[in-house]
Design a protein around this motif. Structure first.
Motif, short mmCIF file in Angstrom:
data_model
loop_
_atom_site.label_atom_id
_atom_site.label_comp_id
_atom_site.label_asym_id
_atom_site.label_seq_id
_atom_site.Cartn_x
_atom_site.Cartn_y
_atom_site.Cartn_z
N TYR A 83 -17.57 -2.15 32.33
CA TYR A 83 -18.07 -3.52 32.26
C TYR A 83 -19.34 -3.65 31.43
O TYR A 83 -19.65 -4.72 30.94
CB TYR A 83 -18.26 -4.12 33.65
CG TYR A 83 -16.94 -4.52 34.25
CD1 TYR A 83 -16.22 -5.58 33.73
CD2 TYR A 83 -16.40 -3.80 35.30
CE1 TYR A 83 -14.99 -5.93 34.25
CE2 TYR A 83 -15.18 -4.14 35.82
CZ TYR A 83 -14.47 -5.22 35.29
OH TYR A 83 -13.26 -5.56 35.79
N PHE A 119 -15.27 -11.81 34.42
CA PHE A 119 -15.73 -10.76 35.33
C PHE A 119 -15.62 -11.27 36.76
O PHE A 119 -16.22 -12.28 37.11
CB PHE A 119 -17.17 -10.36 35.02
CG PHE A 119 -17.70 -9.29 35.92
CD1 PHE A 119 -17.30 -7.98 35.76
CD2 PHE A 119 -18.61 -9.59 36.92
CE1 PHE A 119 -17.77 -6.99 36.59
CE2 PHE A 119 -19.09 -8.61 37.74
CZ PHE A 119 -18.67 -7.31 37.58
N SER A 121 -16.68 -11.43 40.24
CA SER A 121 -17.95 -11.06 40.86
C SER A 121 -17.78 -10.31 42.18
O SER A 121 -18.75 -9.75 42.68
CB SER A 121 -18.84 -12.29 41.05
OG SER A 121 -18.22 -13.21 41.91
#
Length: 159
Positions: A83, A119, A121
């Protein structure tokens, strides 16, 4: 050292067992939360037993937890690197990362996590689960030490 590795391997096998049990229980509403809570209780009891050891219980508890959660730590680092854009992680690693934390997923499903720029969370919560596992073991060991040091029964045994 052998005893510490033994605890680590036992905790590893317990974790694998609860991955399977929580996955099966997820087909029945509420049962997955019950087995997830049972998993936390088993981990707490293991921390208490390790904490009752007379010498270096903190180090033994920490090492046993690291051995048991080593796949979780490896997968956490691999996914964080991905990431950040510095690592190459396929979807298999992401799947394995989520699978490894199956015993805690029923609790995470109770919350709503937003998505930012693709993304998810809830991965932030998954990143914290392995260190929280270690913290639970250490808290249980500390509580066991504290209780035996102040227990009136222990004082009677020594007298």
């Amino acid at each position: 050292m052998r005893e510490t590795l033994g605890w680590g391997l036992r905790l590893f096998v317990i974790h694998l067992f609860f991955i399977f049990i929580v996955w099966l229980a997820s087909y029945f509403p509420g049962l997955d939360l019950l087995f997830s809570l049972t998993y936390l209780w088993v981990i707490w009891q293991a921390g208490v037993r390790i904490g009752r050891q007379p010498v270096r219980w903190e180090l033994k508890t920490l090492l046993a937890g690291i051995v048991a959660q080593s796949p979780g730590f490896f997968l956490t680092v691999a996914n964080i690197k991905y990431y950040w854009g510095t690592g190459i992680v396929s979807g298999d690693y992401t799947f394995a990362f989520q699978l490894w934390h199956t015993p805690a997923l029923p609790w995470l499903s109770l919350f709503s996590f937003p998505v930012y720029d693709g993304f998810k969370s809830y991965f932030f919560a998954l990143f914290l689960l392995s260190p929280l596992y270690l913290a639970l073991l250490l808290m249980a060991g500390y509580r066991a030490r504290r209780w035996t040091e102040t227990s009136p029964r222990e004082g009677l045994k020594q007298a």
